[in-house]
Scaffold this motif. Sequence first.
Motif, PDB file in Angstrom:
ATOM      1  N   ALA A  39       0.804  -1.224   0.000  1.00  0.00           N
ATOM      2  CA  ALA A  39       0.000   0.000   0.000  1.00  0.00           C
ATOM      3  C   ALA A  39       0.838   1.277   0.000  1.00  0.00           C
ATOM      4  N   LEU A  40       2.064   1.223   0.474  1.00  0.00           N
ATOM      5  CA  LEU A  40       2.873   2.436   0.601  1.00  0.00           C
ATOM      6  C   LEU A  40       3.151   3.156  -0.717  1.00  0.00           C
ATOM      7  N   PRO A  41       3.486   2.449  -1.785  1.00  0.00           N
ATOM      8  CA  PRO A  41       3.836   3.178  -3.015  1.00  0.00           C
ATOM      9  C   PRO A  41       2.724   4.072  -3.562  1.00  0.00           C
ATOM     10  N   ASN A  42       1.460   3.727  -3.335  1.00  0.00           N
ATOM     11  CA  ASN A  42       0.391   4.557  -3.892  1.00  0.00           C
ATOM     12  C   ASN A  42       0.042   5.749  -3.003  1.00  0.00           C
ATOM     13  N   GLY A  43       0.677   5.869  -1.835  1.00  0.00           N
ATOM     14  CA  GLY A  43       0.520   7.045  -0.996  1.00  0.00           C
ATOM     15  C   GLY A  43      -0.781   7.158  -0.222  1.00  0.00           C
ATOM     16  N   VAL A  44      -1.589   6.103  -0.205  1.00  0.00           N
ATOM     17  CA  VAL A  44      -2.857   6.205   0.502  1.00  0.00           C
ATOM     18  C   VAL A  44      -2.806   5.653   1.924  1.00  0.00           C
ATOM     19  N   LEU A  45      -1.684   5.068   2.331  1.00  0.00           N
ATOM     20  CA  LEU A  45      -1.554   4.527   3.677  1.00  0.00           C
ATOM     21  C   LEU A  45      -0.371   5.179   4.366  1.00  0.00           C
ATOM     22  N   ARG A  46      -0.617   5.628   5.603  1.00  0.00           N
ATOM     23  CA  ARG A  46       0.437   6.277   6.382  1.00  0.00           C
ATOM     24  C   ARG A  46       0.427   5.700   7.786  1.00  0.00           C
ATOM     25  N   GLY A  47       1.591   5.500   8.326  1.00  0.00           N
ATOM     26  CA  GLY A  47       1.709   5.030   9.693  1.00  0.00           C
ATOM     27  C   GLY A  47       2.451   6.048  10.532  1.00  0.00           C
ATOM     28  N   TYR A  48       2.132   6.060  11.811  1.00  0.00           N
ATOM     29  CA  TYR A  48       2.798   6.929  12.778  1.00  0.00           C
ATOM     30  C   TYR A  48       3.170   6.081  13.977  1.00  0.00           C
ATOM     31  N   LEU A  49       4.389   6.252  14.466  1.00  0.00           N
ATOM     32  CA  LEU A  49       4.870   5.492  15.606  1.00  0.00           C
ATOM     33  C   LEU A  49       5.063   6.382  16.816  1.00  0.00           C
ATOM     34  N   ALA A  50       4.742   5.822  17.971  1.00  0.00           N
ATOM     35  CA  ALA A  50       5.137   6.412  19.254  1.00  0.00           C
ATOM     36  C   ALA A  50       6.322   5.584  19.717  1.00  0.00           C
ATOM     37  N   ILE A  51       7.433   6.236  19.971  1.00  0.00           N
ATOM     38  CA  ILE A  51       8.694   5.579  20.307  1.00  0.00           C
ATOM     39  C   ILE A  51       9.108   5.973  21.719  1.00  0.00           C
ATOM     40  N   ASP A  52       9.505   4.985  22.535  1.00  0.00           N
ATOM     41  CA  ASP A  52       9.944   5.295  23.896  1.00  0.00           C
ATOM     42  C   ASP A  52      11.402   5.768  23.893  1.00  0.00           C
ATOM     43  N   GLY A  53      11.911   6.112  25.055  1.00  0.00           N
ATOM     44  CA  GLY A  53      13.267   6.638  25.187  1.00  0.00           C
ATOM     45  C   GLY A  53      14.355   5.680  24.759  1.00  0.00           C
ATOM     46  N   GLN A  54      14.047   4.384  24.699  1.00  0.00           N
ATOM     47  CA  GLN A  54      15.011   3.381  24.256  1.00  0.00           C
ATOM     48  C   GLN A  54      14.856   3.035  22.771  1.00  0.00           C
ATOM     49  N   GLY A  55      13.996   3.768  22.074  1.00  0.00           N
ATOM     50  CA  GLY A  55      13.817   3.552  20.649  1.00  0.00           C
ATOM     51  C   GLY A  55      12.842   2.455  20.273  1.00  0.00           C
ATOM     52  N   ARG A  56      12.081   1.965  21.233  1.00  0.00           N
ATOM     53  CA  ARG A  56      11.107   0.892  20.967  1.00  0.00           C
ATOM     54  C   ARG A  56       9.742   1.487  20.652  1.00  0.00           C
ATOM     55  N   GLY A  57       9.034   0.840  19.744  1.00  0.00           N
ATOM     56  CA  GLY A  57       7.667   1.250  19.422  1.00  0.00           C
ATOM     57  C   GLY A  57       6.722   0.885  20.550  1.00  0.00           C
ATOM     58  N   ILE A  58       5.999   1.876  21.053  1.00  0.00           N
ATOM     59  CA  ILE A  58       5.043   1.632  22.139  1.00  0.00           C
ATOM     60  C   ILE A  58       3.615   1.930  21.704  1.00  0.00           C
ATOM     61  N   GLY A  59       3.454   2.339  20.468  1.00  0.00           N
ATOM     62  CA  GLY A  59       2.126   2.613  19.936  1.00  0.00           C
ATOM     63  C   GLY A  59       2.221   3.022  18.479  1.00  0.00           C
ATOM     64  N   PHE A  60       1.088   2.985  17.828  1.00  0.00           N
ATOM     65  CA  PHE A  60       1.044   3.407  16.433  1.00  0.00           C
ATOM     66  C   PHE A  60      -0.365   3.863  16.079  1.00  0.00           C
ATOM     67  N   ALA A  61      -0.445   4.582  15.001  1.00  0.00           N
ATOM     68  CA  ALA A  61      -1.726   4.934  14.392  1.00  0.00           C
ATOM     69  C   ALA A  61      -1.546   4.787  12.890  1.00  0.00           C
ATOM     70  N   GLU A  62      -2.632   4.415  12.238  1.00  0.00           N
ATOM     71  CA  GLU A  62      -2.597   4.215  10.797  1.00  0.00           C
ATOM     72  C   GLU A  62      -3.714   5.018  10.156  1.00  0.00           C
ATOM     73  N   VAL A  63      -3.376   5.725   9.110  1.00  0.00           N
ATOM     74  CA  VAL A  63      -4.320   6.580   8.397  1.00  0.00           C
ATOM     75  C   VAL A  63      -4.292   6.204   6.923  1.00  0.00           C
ATOM     76  N   SER A  64      -5.461   6.154   6.326  1.00  0.00           N
ATOM     77  CA  SER A  64      -5.529   5.986   4.877  1.00  0.00           C
ATOM     78  C   SER A  64      -6.229   7.208   4.298  1.00  0.00           C
ATOM     79  N   ILE A  65      -5.998   7.428   3.037  1.00  0.00           N
ATOM     80  CA  ILE A  65      -6.709   8.489   2.330  1.00  0.00           C
ATOM     81  C   ILE A  65      -7.809   7.790   1.540  1.00  0.00           C
ATOM     82  N   ARG A  66      -9.043   8.002   1.999  1.00  0.00           N
ATOM     83  CA  ARG A  66     -10.199   7.345   1.383  1.00  0.00           C
ATOM     84  C   ARG A  66     -10.893   8.272   0.396  1.00  0.00           C
ATOM     85  N   ARG A  67     -11.505   7.670  -0.591  1.00  0.00           N
ATOM     86  CA  ARG A  67     -12.309   8.468  -1.530  1.00  0.00           C
ATOM     87  C   ARG A  67     -13.539   9.014  -0.846  1.00  0.00           C
ATOM     88  N   TYR A  68     -14.059   8.273   0.148  1.00  0.00           N
ATOM     89  CA  TYR A  68     -15.269   8.691   0.851  1.00  0.00           C
ATOM     90  C   TYR A  68     -15.254   8.085   2.247  1.00  0.00           C
TER      91      TYR A  68
END
Length: 147
Positions: A39-68
């Motif tokens: 999904a990444l190459p078409n630009g409609v899916l984006r991820g966001y990471l919450a990273i702790d002080g040691q560089g580990r992922g402790i959360g995420f959110a995912e967004v898509s660009i929908r037509r509707y």
Amino acid sequence: MSFSIRRCDDADLAEWASLRHALWPNGSAEQHAEEIAAALPNGVLRGYLAIDGQGRGIGFAEVSIRRYANGSTQSPVPFLEGIWIAPAHRQHGIGRLLIDRISADCAAEGFVELCSDAEIGNIASHHAHESWGFAETERVVYFRKTL
């Protein structure tokens, strides 16, 4: 508690897939990684990471660009597909910071709203969305008929 929020790039694929698997356990982390990579190459899916002080992922959110999206006023529209914070890190404002970063990025791209949904019985998610500034727009019941 020290943490940061960043938008995912190709180097974050494994971490994103692992956290995605924690939210949506159907399928393996490897299958999630394949879905993200496709999904990444078409630009409609984006991820966001919450990273702790040691560089580990402790959360995420995912967004898509929908037509509707139900309740939206524009098309296309960014849509929060999912958000997950590790249980030990909940109730520390990480979800709000993820939503704030997503909102800022989307606004910078010219979008005027961010949409989302939650299952009708997921009251905790309803409250979280309200605390992040979302307003309920409508309720929908989906139906299916086997053929």
